[in-house]
Design a protein around this motif. Structure first.
Motif, mmCIF file in Angstrom:
data_model
loop_
_atom_site.group_PDB
_atom_site.id
_atom_site.type_symbol
_atom_site.label_atom_id
_atom_site.label_comp_id
_atom_site.label_asym_id
_atom_site.label_seq_id
_atom_site.Cartn_x
_atom_site.Cartn_y
_atom_site.Cartn_z
ATOM 1 N N SER A 52 -35.536 7.606 -8.688
ATOM 2 C CA SER A 52 -36.852 7.792 -9.322
ATOM 3 C C SER A 52 -37.976 7.403 -8.374
ATOM 4 O O SER A 52 -38.974 8.116 -8.241
ATOM 5 C CB SER A 52 -36.944 6.954 -10.602
ATOM 6 N N ALA A 53 -37.807 6.262 -7.694
ATOM 7 C CA ALA A 53 -38.838 5.797 -6.772
ATOM 8 C C ALA A 53 -39.020 6.753 -5.604
ATOM 9 O O ALA A 53 -40.119 6.888 -5.060
ATOM 10 C CB ALA A 53 -38.496 4.403 -6.257
ATOM 11 N N ALA A 54 -37.930 7.440 -5.210
ATOM 12 C CA ALA A 54 -38.014 8.386 -4.088
ATOM 13 C C ALA A 54 -38.732 9.671 -4.462
ATOM 14 O O ALA A 54 -38.992 10.499 -3.592
ATOM 15 C CB ALA A 54 -36.616 8.704 -3.573
ATOM 16 N N GLY A 55 -39.034 9.842 -5.754
ATOM 17 C CA GLY A 55 -39.807 10.999 -6.187
ATOM 18 C C GLY A 55 -39.057 11.980 -7.055
ATOM 19 O O GLY A 55 -39.581 13.054 -7.376
ATOM 20 N N ALA A 56 -37.831 11.636 -7.495
ATOM 21 C CA ALA A 56 -37.044 12.564 -8.308
ATOM 22 C C ALA A 56 -37.575 12.627 -9.735
ATOM 23 O O ALA A 56 -37.992 11.619 -10.303
ATOM 24 C CB ALA A 56 -35.579 12.133 -8.320
ATOM 25 N N SER A 57 -37.534 13.818 -10.318
ATOM 26 C CA SER A 57 -37.855 13.986 -11.729
ATOM 27 C C SER A 57 -36.680 13.488 -12.558
ATOM 28 O O SER A 57 -35.583 13.284 -12.028
ATOM 29 C CB SER A 57 -38.113 15.464 -12.037
ATOM 30 N N PRO A 58 -36.866 13.279 -13.880
ATOM 31 C CA PRO A 58 -35.732 12.834 -14.706
ATOM 32 C C PRO A 58 -34.511 13.748 -14.587
ATOM 33 O O PRO A 58 -33.374 13.269 -14.520
ATOM 34 C CB PRO A 58 -36.315 12.848 -16.122
ATOM 35 N N ALA A 59 -34.722 15.069 -14.545
ATOM 36 C CA ALA A 59 -33.595 15.990 -14.414
ATOM 37 C C ALA A 59 -32.916 15.830 -13.055
ATOM 38 O O ALA A 59 -31.686 15.902 -12.947
ATOM 39 C CB ALA A 59 -34.065 17.430 -14.604
ATOM 40 N N GLU A 60 -33.718 15.605 -12.008
ATOM 41 C CA GLU A 60 -33.151 15.412 -10.673
ATOM 42 C C GLU A 60 -32.427 14.086 -10.552
ATOM 43 O O GLU A 60 -31.417 13.980 -9.850
ATOM 44 C CB GLU A 60 -34.265 15.524 -9.630
ATOM 45 N N VAL A 61 -32.928 13.056 -11.245
ATOM 46 C CA VAL A 61 -32.247 11.768 -11.261
ATOM 47 C C VAL A 61 -30.873 11.912 -11.916
ATOM 48 O O VAL A 61 -29.864 11.423 -11.401
ATOM 49 C CB VAL A 61 -33.079 10.706 -12.002
ATOM 50 N N ALA A 62 -30.835 12.607 -13.064
ATOM 51 C CA ALA A 62 -29.564 12.805 -13.764
ATOM 52 C C ALA A 62 -28.582 13.582 -12.890
ATOM 53 O O ALA A 62 -27.394 13.252 -12.817
ATOM 54 C CB ALA A 62 -29.803 13.542 -15.082
ATOM 55 N N SER A 63 -29.081 14.612 -12.218
ATOM 56 C CA SER A 63 -28.240 15.399 -11.331
ATOM 57 C C SER A 63 -27.727 14.559 -10.166
ATOM 58 O O SER A 63 -26.542 14.627 -9.805
ATOM 59 C CB SER A 63 -29.032 16.604 -10.796
ATOM 60 N N GLY A 64 -28.615 13.749 -9.583
ATOM 61 C CA GLY A 64 -28.220 12.911 -8.455
ATOM 62 C C GLY A 64 -27.185 11.874 -8.836
ATOM 63 O O GLY A 64 -26.228 11.636 -8.091
ATOM 64 N N LEU A 65 -27.376 11.252 -9.997
ATOM 65 C CA LEU A 65 -26.408 10.250 -10.455
ATOM 66 C C LEU A 65 -25.051 10.890 -10.689
ATOM 67 O O LEU A 65 -24.014 10.340 -10.300
ATOM 68 C CB LEU A 65 -26.914 9.581 -11.740
ATOM 69 N N MET A 66 -25.040 12.067 -11.315
ATOM 70 C CA MET A 66 -23.778 12.769 -11.543
ATOM 71 C C MET A 66 -23.116 13.136 -10.218
ATOM 72 O O MET A 66 -21.912 12.908 -10.020
ATOM 73 C CB MET A 66 -24.017 14.035 -12.366
#
Length: 387
Positions: free
Chosen positions: A33-47
């Motif tokens: 999130s701090a790096a600039g990811a949107s909520p959808a991108e955060v979820a994708s990155g975590l997965m």
């Protein structure tokens, strides 16, 4: 003769996965999130990063018949959280993740590259990590000041459970935080409706600032704070896998996860100890099943990580940061102790720590890189003066 997983190995693998994911996923979410990811991108990155570390650990453990546990780079996620948004947007962070994966692979192919990282004095590398972790480790104190009841409940849970069994302290704090959030915060429908996050393919962009300020520090902390200690844990349990293939494997899975927002995967240390120790199986040659089970559990958890991400997005940031800070206290204590352990590098380590912890960047490059440069320069000047 084909071995089978023992009940002990299965239990150890499941506990390792619970500790590995539950103890640090808040750090990963905060970092992305701090790096600039949107909520959808955060979820994708975590997965992506969870599934990547699961398959990476499975393949390595089956190949070497050793309990080689793989994890995401928790110090790397903390670095992202402390550095803030990457200049140009999240696509430049993804470009930095790809470069990190390439560097990890190259370290497994070009031995001098790996030796160059290992040549950085351990106290200085540890001081940079301590500086990165400081801000997050202060979050539990801030949480108690801002929200006394909720903050104290989380902190006291961590303390009490830690007195009984240390590895379960952070997961227990996560559970208590989740209960508090569920009781006091409106939960978005995504938690119940969308367990499986949609993968978001992000076109990478590259810049010199992202290379120097994000990719190189991420590579250094991943190598110095995860891969090298992870090998030490395996060696301490009388396992001697080749380092090169491990780096090539984790680098390749980092490259696969990066376009979907995953930052880095590497050797685990805490979960490695859980899977490689005698509690995992009395038979040393059968313990690799614990790491295989852990990897399978990671893949399954990664597939339903959307609910966790949506839940965190709805939670008060101070409470999430508090849990992340508790998860990093052990790493902060160890890195601080190592940073100050050697008298001949102590001043250089202090310089590294202060520059990094200041959070002050120059030329669009975050403080972690400048802290490392300042510490190495100070160390070299001191050596020249003594000589």
């Amino acid at each position: 003769m084909t071995s089978r997983p023992s009940p002990q190995a299965i239990a150890a693998g499941l506990i390792a996965a619970f500790v590995g994911f539950g103890g640090a996923f808040t750090v990963v979410v905060r970092g992305l999130s701090a790096a600039g990811a949107s909520p959808a991108e955060v979820a994708s990155g975590l997965m992506a990063v969870t599934i990547a570390m699961g398959f990476s650990g499975i393949l390595l453990s089956l190949r070497f018949r050793m309990p080689i546990s793989v994890a995401w780079s928790t110090p790397g996620a903390a670095l992202l959280a402390s550095s803030g948004a990457v200049a140009g947007g999240y696509s430049y962070a993804v470009g930095a993740f790809l470069i990190t994966g390439a560097l990890l692979m190259l370290s497994g192919v070009i031995k001098p590259l790996g030796r160059a990282v290992a040549a950085i004095p351990t106290p200085i590398a540890s001081a940079m990590l301590a500086g990165v972790l400081l801000t997050l480790c202060l979050a539990p104190v801030k949480a108690v000041a801002i929200s006394p009841l909720a903050g104290l409940a989380v902190v006291l849970t961590w303390l009490i459970v830690g007195l009984w069994r240390k590895v379960l302290a952070v997961p227990a704090a996560v559970i208590v935080a989740a209960v508090i959030i569920a009781a006091t915060t409106p939960i978005p429908s995504a938690v119940s409706e969308g367990l499986v996050p949609a993968p978001v393919l992000i076109a990478p962009h590259f810049s010199l600032a992202a290379l120097i300020g994000t990719a190189l520090p991420l590579y250094v902390v991943t190598m110095a704070a995860q891969n090298i200690p992870g090998m030490a844990v395996l060696n301490a349990n009388d396992y001697r896998p080749e380092f090169g293939p491990i780096l090539r494997n984790t680098g390749a899975f980092t490259l696969l996860a990066a376009p979907f927002g995953g930052h880095a995967v590497n050797l685990a240390a805490i979960t490695a100890a859980l899977c490689a120790g005698p509690d995992a199986d009395p038979d040393k040659d059968n313990r690799y099943w614990a790491a295989v089970v852990c990897g399978v559990a990671y893949v399954l958890v990664g597939l339903i990580s959307g609910a966790a991400t949506a839940f965190i997005a709805a939670a008060p940031p101070v409470l999430i940061e508090a849990v992340a800070g508790l998860a990093l206290l052990g790493a902060f204590g160890a890195s601080t102790s190592t940073a100050l352990s050697a008298p001949d590098t102590r001043e250089a380590a202090v310089v590294t720590f202060l520059v990094t912890a200041s959070g002050v960047g120059f030329l669009g490059i975050p403080g972690a890189f400048w802290g490392l440069i300042a510490g190495i320069a100070f160390h070299l000047i001191n050596r020249a003066r003594v000589a």
